[in-house]
Scaffold this motif. Structure first.
Motif, PDB file in Angstrom:
ATOM      1  N   ASN A 103      36.146  47.549  32.054  1.00 28.39           N
ATOM      2  CA  ASN A 103      37.453  47.075  32.660  1.00 28.39           C
ATOM      3  C   ASN A 103      38.065  45.128  32.787  1.00 28.39           C
ATOM      4  O   ASN A 103      37.168  44.560  32.966  1.00 28.39           O
ATOM      5  CB  ASN A 103      36.400  46.803  34.153  1.00 28.39           C
ATOM      6  CG  ASN A 103      36.485  48.107  34.632  1.00 28.39           C
ATOM      7  OD1 ASN A 103      36.945  48.465  34.518  1.00 28.39           O
ATOM      8  ND2 ASN A 103      34.810  48.951  34.640  1.00 28.39           N
ATOM      9  N   TYR A 104      39.097  45.255  32.637  1.00 30.49           N
ATOM     10  CA  TYR A 104      39.314  43.940  32.387  1.00 30.49           C
ATOM     11  C   TYR A 104      39.743  43.120  33.786  1.00 30.49           C
ATOM     12  O   TYR A 104      41.091  42.888  34.376  1.00 30.49           O
ATOM     13  CB  TYR A 104      40.616  43.337  31.285  1.00 30.49           C
ATOM     14  CG  TYR A 104      40.473  44.129  30.178  1.00 30.49           C
ATOM     15  CD1 TYR A 104      40.009  43.084  29.089  1.00 30.49           C
ATOM     16  CD2 TYR A 104      39.956  44.998  29.629  1.00 30.49           C
ATOM     17  CE1 TYR A 104      39.719  43.060  28.185  1.00 30.49           C
ATOM     18  CE2 TYR A 104      39.643  45.539  28.658  1.00 30.49           C
ATOM     19  CZ  TYR A 104      39.473  44.192  27.293  1.00 30.49           C
ATOM     20  OH  TYR A 104      39.309  44.439  26.600  1.00 30.49           O
ATOM     21  N   VAL A 105      38.282  42.747  34.518  1.00 34.54           N
ATOM     22  CA  VAL A 105      38.758  42.610  36.297  1.00 34.54           C
ATOM     23  C   VAL A 105      39.280  40.507  35.813  1.00 34.54           C
ATOM     24  O   VAL A 105      39.050  40.246  37.437  1.00 34.54           O
ATOM     25  CB  VAL A 105      37.558  42.469  36.687  1.00 34.54           C
ATOM     26  CG1 VAL A 105      37.716  44.457  36.924  1.00 34.54           C
ATOM     27  CG2 VAL A 105      36.579  41.591  36.641  1.00 34.54           C
ATOM     28  N   TYR A 106      39.008  39.593  35.083  1.00 39.59           N
ATOM     29  CA  TYR A 106      39.043  38.087  34.960  1.00 39.59           C
ATOM     30  C   TYR A 106      40.836  38.245  34.345  1.00 39.59           C
ATOM     31  O   TYR A 106      40.569  37.965  33.418  1.00 39.59           O
ATOM     32  CB  TYR A 106      38.265  37.936  34.404  1.00 39.59           C
ATOM     33  CG  TYR A 106      36.692  38.276  34.814  1.00 39.59           C
ATOM     34  CD1 TYR A 106      36.329  37.479  35.749  1.00 39.59           C
ATOM     35  CD2 TYR A 106      35.318  39.162  34.233  1.00 39.59           C
ATOM     36  CE1 TYR A 106      34.156  37.567  36.315  1.00 39.59           C
ATOM     37  CE2 TYR A 106      34.421  39.174  34.737  1.00 39.59           C
ATOM     38  CZ  TYR A 106      34.472  38.603  35.366  1.00 39.59           C
ATOM     39  OH  TYR A 106      32.972  38.919  35.529  1.00 39.59           O
ATOM     40  N   GLN A 107      41.652  38.340  35.154  1.00 43.92           N
ATOM     41  CA  GLN A 107      42.736  38.117  35.325  1.00 43.92           C
ATOM     42  C   GLN A 107      43.961  36.134  35.485  1.00 43.92           C
ATOM     43  O   GLN A 107      42.766  35.950  35.896  1.00 43.92           O
ATOM     44  CB  GLN A 107      43.757  39.059  35.926  1.00 43.92           C
ATOM     45  CG  GLN A 107      43.323  40.678  36.059  1.00 43.92           C
ATOM     46  CD  GLN A 107      44.110  41.725  35.024  1.00 43.92           C
ATOM     47  OE1 GLN A 107      45.097  40.867  34.308  1.00 43.92           O
ATOM     48  NE2 GLN A 107      42.927  41.887  33.793  1.00 43.92           N
ATOM     49  N   PHE A 108      44.981  36.503  34.544  1.00 40.52           N
ATOM     50  CA  PHE A 108      45.270  35.033  34.324  1.00 40.52           C
ATOM     51  C   PHE A 108      46.261  35.034  34.986  1.00 40.52           C
ATOM     52  O   PHE A 108      47.119  36.015  34.493  1.00 40.52           O
ATOM     53  CB  PHE A 108      45.172  33.980  32.670  1.00 40.52           C
ATOM     54  CG  PHE A 108      46.120  32.727  33.136  1.00 40.52           C
ATOM     55  CD1 PHE A 108      45.892  32.077  33.837  1.00 40.52           C
ATOM     56  CD2 PHE A 108      47.233  33.203  32.345  1.00 40.52           C
ATOM     57  CE1 PHE A 108      46.280  30.789  33.606  1.00 40.52           C
ATOM     58  CE2 PHE A 108      47.877  32.094  32.241  1.00 40.52           C
ATOM     59  CZ  PHE A 108      47.741  30.567  33.273  1.00 40.52           C
ATOM     60  N   TYR A 109      46.548  34.843  36.593  1.00 43.70           N
ATOM     61  CA  TYR A 109      48.015  34.734  37.052  1.00 43.70           C
ATOM     62  C   TYR A 109      48.815  33.705  36.672  1.00 43.70           C
ATOM     63  O   TYR A 109      48.410  32.466  37.753  1.00 43.70           O
ATOM     64  CB  TYR A 109      47.601  34.363  38.934  1.00 43.70           C
ATOM     65  CG  TYR A 109      46.309  35.852  39.122  1.00 43.70           C
ATOM     66  CD1 TYR A 109      47.226  36.792  39.498  1.00 43.70           C
ATOM     67  CD2 TYR A 109      45.124  35.870  38.605  1.00 43.70           C
ATOM     68  CE1 TYR A 109      46.174  38.315  39.761  1.00 43.70           C
ATOM     69  CE2 TYR A 109      44.333  36.717  39.567  1.00 43.70           C
ATOM     70  CZ  TYR A 109      44.916  38.200  39.250  1.00 43.70           C
ATOM     71  OH  TYR A 109      44.078  39.043  40.002  1.00 43.70           O
ATOM     72  N   GLY A 110      49.075  34.422  35.720  1.00 44.37           N
ATOM     73  CA  GLY A 110      50.329  32.996  35.228  1.00 44.37           C
ATOM     74  C   GLY A 110      50.868  34.070  33.808  1.00 44.37           C
ATOM     75  O   GLY A 110      51.028  35.305  33.308  1.00 44.37           O
ATOM     76  N   PHE A 111      52.065  32.971  32.913  1.00 43.80           N
ATOM     77  CA  PHE A 111      52.266  33.661  32.137  1.00 43.80           C
ATOM     78  C   PHE A 111      51.688  32.853  30.976  1.00 43.80           C
ATOM     79  O   PHE A 111      51.608  31.983  30.514  1.00 43.80           O
ATOM     80  CB  PHE A 111      53.823  33.424  31.899  1.00 43.80           C
ATOM     81  CG  PHE A 111      54.706  34.045  33.061  1.00 43.80           C
ATOM     82  CD1 PHE A 111      55.206  35.554  32.724  1.00 43.80           C
ATOM     83  CD2 PHE A 111      54.866  33.033  33.560  1.00 43.80           C
ATOM     84  CE1 PHE A 111      55.099  36.137  34.088  1.00 43.80           C
ATOM     85  CE2 PHE A 111      55.259  34.114  35.470  1.00 43.80           C
ATOM     86  CZ  PHE A 111      55.684  35.201  35.339  1.00 43.80           C
ATOM     87  N   LEU A 112      52.273  33.787  29.500  1.00 37.56           N
ATOM     88  CA  LEU A 112      51.163  33.040  28.045  1.00 37.56           C
ATOM     89  C   LEU A 112      52.451  33.037  26.999  1.00 37.56           C
ATOM     90  O   LEU A 112      53.120  33.833  27.094  1.00 37.56           O
ATOM     91  CB  LEU A 112      50.092  33.937  27.500  1.00 37.56           C
ATOM     92  CG  LEU A 112      49.083  33.878  28.332  1.00 37.56           C
ATOM     93  CD1 LEU A 112      47.451  34.828  27.750  1.00 37.56           C
ATOM     94  CD2 LEU A 112      48.173  32.591  28.315  1.00 37.56           C
ATOM     95  N   SER A 113      52.737  32.231  25.871  1.00 36.34           N
ATOM     96  CA  SER A 113      53.305  32.548  25.660  1.00 36.34           C
ATOM     97  C   SER A 113      52.396  31.809  23.960  1.00 36.34           C
ATOM     98  O   SER A 113      52.488  30.715  23.618  1.00 36.34           O
ATOM     99  CB  SER A 113      54.683  31.948  25.589  1.00 36.34           C
ATOM    100  OG  SER A 113      55.426  31.540  24.971  1.00 36.34           O
ATOM    101  N   ASP A 114      53.460  31.751  22.746  1.00 36.24           N
ATOM    102  CA  ASP A 114      53.352  31.710  21.512  1.00 36.24           C
ATOM    103  C   ASP A 114      51.721  31.374  21.197  1.00 36.24           C
ATOM    104  O   ASP A 114      51.182  30.173  21.103  1.00 36.24           O
ATOM    105  CB  ASP A 114      53.928  29.969  21.059  1.00 36.24           C
ATOM    106  CG  ASP A 114      55.348  30.290  21.201  1.00 36.24           C
ATOM    107  OD1 ASP A 114      55.688  31.626  20.784  1.00 36.24           O
ATOM    108  OD2 ASP A 114      56.624  30.100  21.965  1.00 36.24           O
ATOM    109  N   VAL A 115      50.650  32.568  21.985  1.00 38.31           N
ATOM    110  CA  VAL A 115      49.055  31.734  21.271  1.00 38.31           C
ATOM    111  C   VAL A 115      48.692  31.737  19.502  1.00 38.31           C
ATOM    112  O   VAL A 115      49.537  32.445  19.670  1.00 38.31           O
ATOM    113  CB  VAL A 115      48.324  33.204  22.247  1.00 38.31           C
ATOM    114  CG1 VAL A 115      46.751  33.176  22.213  1.00 38.31           C
ATOM    115  CG2 VAL A 115      48.552  33.324  23.746  1.00 38.31           C
TER     116      VAL A 115
END
Length: 192
Positions: A103-115
């Motif tokens: 369960n992936y319950v620890y969510q980042f509330y934003g956007f990611l780019s170019d990791v």
């Protein structure tokens, strides 16, 4: 978590994300014996609705953890040299974390780019260069103090490097003598 490897908060190898209050960025690494070493949380606010360049660096060979925000070093921590880094069998996750592998319950509330993840420690210059390559404003790092004093006849050394696009000029001023004592340009030579 923005980026984490392993079970978040259980046996994760590293985590770059926000603190538990979701107000500041932080970076931590777990050593081979399970001890957590942290750079941050710093005072840099997270989740402000703007894009940011966030970098966590583990330089275990030199015992240093670093957290960068928009090309600037904002927080450091230590890790014992030769302590090793935990090996988490679970995959690396982006934008979420799991403490049970399901369960992936620890969510980042934003956007990611170019990791990007590297197998070597990035230098401060490399981090600043990455940030600048995004077409960002000039950066002087470390940010110098607004004022500095030195005894008469002594030398004042202010280590710094400057990068930025477009190339910009800068100078250091002796306010007592009202003269410029050093100058340069971004992406130019380092002045001491």
């Amino acid at each position: 978590p923005l980026v984490t490897k392993g079970l978040y908060g259980v046996d994760d190898q590293f985590n770059l994300g926000v603190d538990s209050s979701k107000t500041h960025y932080r970076f931590y690494v777990r050593s081979a014996n399970g001890t957590v070493y942290t750079a941050g949380p710093g005072s840099i606010p997270a989740l402000d609705g703007n894009w940011h360049h966030i970098v966590g660096v583990c330089d275990e060979a030199n015992g240093l953890l670093s957290l960068y925000y928009d090309g600037i070093l904002v927080s450091t921590g230590t890790i014992p040299t030769n302590s090793g880094v935990a090996e988490a069998p679970e995959p690396m996750t982006l934008g979420a974390g799991t403490s049970d592998g399901v369960n992936y319950v620890y969510q980042f509330y934003g956007f990611l780019s170019d990791v990007a993840v590297y197998n070597h420690a990035l230098s401060a210059t490399s981090v600043a260069s990455q940030y600048v390559s995004l077409g960002s404003a000039p950066v002087v790092s470390p940010a110098p103090s607004g004022t500095a004093g030195v005894n008469s006849g002594s030398t004042l050394t202010i280590p710094a490097f400057a990068v930025g696009t477009p190339i910009s000029g800068y100078y250091w001023t002796d306010e007592n003598a009202h003269t410029n004592v050093a100058a340069g340009t971004t992406n130019g030579s380092i002045l001491n």
